[in-house]
Design an enzyme around this catalytic site. Sequence first.
Site, PDB file in Angstrom:
ATOM      1  N   THR A  61      42.962  33.163  24.464  1.00  0.00           N
ATOM      2  CA  THR A  61      44.242  32.502  24.124  1.00  0.00           C
ATOM      3  C   THR A  61      44.328  33.166  22.419  1.00  0.00           C
ATOM      4  O   THR A  61      43.191  33.402  21.893  1.00  0.00           O
ATOM      5  CB  THR A  61      43.989  30.919  23.668  1.00  0.00           C
ATOM      6  OG1 THR A  61      44.269  30.412  25.075  1.00  0.00           O
ATOM      7  CG2 THR A  61      45.232  30.501  22.633  1.00  0.00           C
TER       8      THR A  61
ATOM      9  N   THR B 231      42.375  26.886  19.230  1.00  0.00           N
ATOM     10  CA  THR B 231      41.849  27.523  20.603  1.00  0.00           C
ATOM     11  C   THR B 231      40.559  26.526  21.044  1.00  0.00           C
ATOM     12  O   THR B 231      39.743  26.058  20.438  1.00  0.00           O
ATOM     13  CB  THR B 231      41.394  28.908  20.450  1.00  0.00           C
ATOM     14  OG1 THR B 231      41.124  29.495  21.805  1.00  0.00           O
ATOM     15  CG2 THR B 231      40.410  29.233  19.398  1.00  0.00           C
ATOM     16  N   GLY B 232      40.550  26.477  22.505  1.00  0.00           N
ATOM     17  CA  GLY B 232      39.353  25.725  23.188  1.00  0.00           C
ATOM     18  C   GLY B 232      39.870  24.921  24.088  1.00  0.00           C
ATOM     19  O   GLY B 232      40.780  25.185  24.756  1.00  0.00           O
TER      20      GLY B 232
ATOM     21  N   ARG C  85      49.639  21.898  34.838  1.00  0.00           N
ATOM     22  CA  ARG C  85      48.877  21.685  33.422  1.00  0.00           C
ATOM     23  C   ARG C  85      49.531  22.092  32.048  1.00  0.00           C
ATOM     24  O   ARG C  85      49.559  23.251  32.015  1.00  0.00           O
ATOM     25  CB  ARG C  85      47.302  21.782  33.614  1.00  0.00           C
ATOM     26  CG  ARG C  85      46.588  21.353  32.441  1.00  0.00           C
ATOM     27  CD  ARG C  85      45.979  22.607  31.730  1.00  0.00           C
ATOM     28  NE  ARG C  85      44.957  22.264  30.657  1.00  0.00           N
ATOM     29  CZ  ARG C  85      44.789  23.187  29.637  1.00  0.00           C
ATOM     30  NH1 ARG C  85      45.081  24.358  29.832  1.00  0.00           N
ATOM     31  NH2 ARG C  85      43.851  22.889  28.835  1.00  0.00           N
ATOM     32  N   VAL C  86      49.581  21.034  31.015  1.00  0.00           N
ATOM     33  CA  VAL C  86      49.859  21.769  29.792  1.00  0.00           C
ATOM     34  C   VAL C  86      48.735  21.853  28.544  1.00  0.00           C
ATOM     35  O   VAL C  86      48.174  20.942  28.753  1.00  0.00           O
ATOM     36  CB  VAL C  86      51.050  20.864  29.178  1.00  0.00           C
ATOM     37  CG1 VAL C  86      51.348  21.249  27.881  1.00  0.00           C
ATOM     38  CG2 VAL C  86      52.303  20.746  30.135  1.00  0.00           C
ATOM     39  N   SER C  87      48.844  22.986  28.022  1.00  0.00           N
ATOM     40  CA  SER C  87      47.628  23.096  27.049  1.00  0.00           C
ATOM     41  C   SER C  87      47.941  22.608  25.788  1.00  0.00           C
ATOM     42  O   SER C  87      49.086  22.057  25.421  1.00  0.00           O
ATOM     43  CB  SER C  87      47.090  24.576  26.951  1.00  0.00           C
ATOM     44  OG  SER C  87      47.909  25.172  25.936  1.00  0.00           O
ATOM     45  N   ASP C  88      47.227  22.552  24.727  1.00  0.00           N
ATOM     46  CA  ASP C  88      47.374  22.196  23.319  1.00  0.00           C
ATOM     47  C   ASP C  88      48.254  23.341  22.754  1.00  0.00           C
ATOM     48  O   ASP C  88      49.046  22.868  21.565  1.00  0.00           O
ATOM     49  CB  ASP C  88      46.196  22.005  22.470  1.00  0.00           C
ATOM     50  CG  ASP C  88      45.414  23.738  22.701  1.00  0.00           C
ATOM     51  OD1 ASP C  88      44.832  23.884  23.407  1.00  0.00           O
ATOM     52  OD2 ASP C  88      45.419  24.166  21.403  1.00  0.00           O
TER      53      ASP C  88
ATOM     54  N   GLY D 193      41.950  22.475  25.711  1.00  0.00           N
ATOM     55  CA  GLY D 193      43.276  22.016  25.276  1.00  0.00           C
ATOM     56  C   GLY D 193      43.231  20.518  25.150  1.00  0.00           C
ATOM     57  O   GLY D 193      44.001  19.841  24.160  1.00  0.00           O
TER      58      GLY D 193
HETATM   59  N1  ASP Z   1      43.508  25.849  24.355  1.00  0.00           N
HETATM   60  C1  ASP Z   1      43.676  26.801  25.606  1.00  0.00           C
HETATM   61  C2  ASP Z   1      44.072  25.431  26.730  1.00  0.00           C
HETATM   62  O1  ASP Z   1      43.517  24.827  26.896  1.00  0.00           O
HETATM   63  C3  ASP Z   1      42.680  27.530  26.273  1.00  0.00           C
HETATM   64  C4  ASP Z   1      42.050  28.551  24.976  1.00  0.00           C
HETATM   65  O2  ASP Z   1      42.021  28.221  23.613  1.00  0.00           O
HETATM   66  O3  ASP Z   1      41.623  29.681  25.468  1.00  0.00           O
HETATM   67  O4  ASP Z   1      44.703  26.025  27.584  1.00  0.00           O
END
Ligand code: ASP
Length: 288
Positions: free
Chosen positions: A156, A205-206, A184-187, A208
């Site tokens: 990301t 990032t991480g 699915r919806v990420s953060d 979500g």
């Molecule tokens: N935060 C992103 C998600 O959950 C993934 C990522 O940060 O790589 O979709």
Amino acid sequence: MHPKPVLIIHGGAGRIEEGGIDLLEYRKSLGEIVRAGYNRLQKEGARAAVLHVVRLMESDERFNAGHGARLQQDGRARLSASLMDSCSGRFSGVINVENVEHPILLAALLSHENNRVLAGAEATAFARRQGMNYFNPVTPVRQTEYRRRLTAEHGTVGAVALDKTGVICAGTSTGGTGYEMAGRVSDSPTVAGNYASAEAGISCTGIGEQIVDMAAAAQAVARIEEGRDVAEAVRKTIAEGIVRGYRFGMIALDRQGRTAIGETPGVRVTWARCDGEKPELFSIGAEE
Ligand code: ASP
């Protein structure tokens, strides 16, 4: 006195033990991109710089955003991105848009609309109305990952910039975690994953869902607005994540140009920062 422009970017949070990604290559890309972005920052300001660097990372298929996005369980790549700057104070974003190269540009276009967050087929239709051509973001590497049902938190992208007029802008773009439930919806297209005010900007990032549970970006910015130092605000938000056993990271930049990187244990954010001096880089490859 005018602040000194600063740009910080990230290419996602990886597990320390995660193999298969060439971190030196990642690091090299981030270094080149932050330099190019800093040039923009000096000439055209924070928003133009954030859009520029996020676009560059969306075009680079190594990153999990735009070209090279991960696939959801139904085999489709759904892209999400958001943008916020302190000048307008407006958050805008796209959720699960398909077949575009630069979701961050859609987020930028939406910032001028009354309705500033669009999702799914309607977001894709908006892209076409804006003249964005069909672009297939799927790469052979992502197809292989999909066949292996791989989920990961790497790639990301995000950026936060402060320009000489004091404007702060934050942008984030993602293809998600890979092999997640379709839709699915990420953060990343929410204020939990990307937030900016006149005091600070943050891109996360991480995982979500965990970032959303904590309203991480908005919450850490609120802490800075209440007078906490940027490093302390990030530390506090990360400490709360640790208590919950969460896995995420963030980059933060305040109006004095101070930056902070936060990571929960076992997570490494790959990032690069530029303040006009030699870029200072960090990646798993360099440290481990
Ligand atoms: N935060 C992103 C998600 O959950 C993934 C990522 O940060 O790589 O979709």
